[in-house]
Design an enzyme around this catalytic site. Sequence first.
Site, PDB file in Angstrom:
ATOM      1  N   ASN A  86      64.410   1.431  82.541  1.00 21.86           N
ATOM      2  CA  ASN A  86      64.746   0.143  81.933  1.00 21.86           C
ATOM      3  C   ASN A  86      64.450   0.191  80.433  1.00 21.86           C
ATOM      4  OD1 ASN A  86      65.427  -1.105  84.422  1.00 21.86           O
ATOM      5  ND2 ASN A  86      63.263  -1.441  84.879  1.00 21.86           N
ATOM      6  N   HIS A  99      59.268   5.271  80.893  1.00 22.39           N
ATOM      7  CA  HIS A  99      58.949   5.726  82.242  1.00 22.39           C
ATOM      8  C   HIS A  99      60.199   5.693  83.095  1.00 22.39           C
ATOM      9  CE1 HIS A  99      58.293   1.387  81.857  1.00 22.39           C
ATOM     10  NE2 HIS A  99      58.748   1.286  83.098  1.00 22.39           N
TER      11      HIS A  99
HETATM   12  P1  AMP Z   1      59.389  -1.790  83.634  1.00 26.88           P
HETATM   13  O1  AMP Z   1      59.519  -3.226  84.034  1.00 26.88           O
HETATM   14  O2  AMP Z   1      60.645  -0.968  83.808  1.00 26.88           O
HETATM   15  O3  AMP Z   1      58.816  -1.665  82.229  1.00 26.88           O
HETATM   16  O4  AMP Z   1      58.356  -1.145  84.650  1.00 26.88           O
HETATM   17  C1  AMP Z   1      56.989  -1.293  84.536  1.00 26.88           C
HETATM   18  C2  AMP Z   1      56.443  -1.055  85.909  1.00 26.88           C
HETATM   19  O5  AMP Z   1      55.058  -0.782  85.782  1.00 26.88           O
HETATM   20  C3  AMP Z   1      56.568  -2.263  86.852  1.00 26.88           C
HETATM   21  O6  AMP Z   1      57.335  -1.878  87.989  1.00 26.88           O
HETATM   22  C4  AMP Z   1      55.117  -2.587  87.204  1.00 26.88           C
HETATM   23  O7  AMP Z   1      54.958  -3.016  88.539  1.00 26.88           O
HETATM   24  C5  AMP Z   1      54.423  -1.267  86.924  1.00 26.88           C
HETATM   25  N1  AMP Z   1      53.003  -1.360  86.620  1.00 26.88           N
HETATM   26  C6  AMP Z   1      52.390  -2.209  85.756  1.00 26.88           C
HETATM   27  N2  AMP Z   1      51.070  -1.974  85.719  1.00 26.88           N
HETATM   28  C7  AMP Z   1      50.832  -0.937  86.557  1.00 26.88           C
HETATM   29  C8  AMP Z   1      49.663  -0.238  86.962  1.00 26.88           C
HETATM   30  N3  AMP Z   1      48.445  -0.531  86.489  1.00 26.88           N
HETATM   31  N4  AMP Z   1      49.802   0.767  87.850  1.00 26.88           N
HETATM   32  C9  AMP Z   1      51.006   1.079  88.362  1.00 26.88           C
HETATM   33  N5  AMP Z   1      52.150   0.456  88.013  1.00 26.88           N
HETATM   34  C10 AMP Z   1      52.075  -0.539  87.134  1.00 26.88           C
END
Ligand code: AMP
Length: 113
Positions: A86, A99
Amino acid sequence: MADDCLFCRIARQEIPVQLIHESDDCVAFRDIKPQAPVHVLVVPREHIASLNDARDPGLIGRLSLVAAEIAEREGIATTGYRTVMNTNADAGQTVFHVHLHLLGGRSMAWPPG
Ligand code: AMP
Ligand code: ZN
C-alpha cells in the site's frame, strides 16, 4: 534507520515481535491485525517511507521472493496468495516504512475494496 519508526524498531528487535524470517536486508513477522489466516509483513531493514522513495530494484524484488518462500512454508503457495504494497492515503498506508503484505489461506475478491 529512524529512531521513532515502528518497523525500524521491530527490525532492530527493540520491540519483541517474533520474526518468521531474518536476512541481511529484510525481516518478516505476522501482522498484529490479520486480514486472512496467513497475514505476514515483509519489511526491509532500511528505512524507506514508501514505494515512492524506493531506489533499489534488487531490494524491492527480494521482498517478493521472501514472500513467496514464506507462502511455500505456510502451505499456501499452491492454493494461492496475494502480495500487496500500500502506498499513501488512497491505498490506506498507515505505517510509513515500506512493507509487503503476504495474505493467504482464504479466497479473496478482486478488485480489492
Ligand atoms: P499498511 O496499512 O499497508 O501501512 O499496513 C500496516 C500494517 O501493519 C497493518 O496491517 C497493521 O495491522 C500492521 N501493524 C501495525 N502495528 C503492528 C505491530 N506492532 N506488529 C505487527 N503488525 C503491525
Ligand atoms: Zn522505519
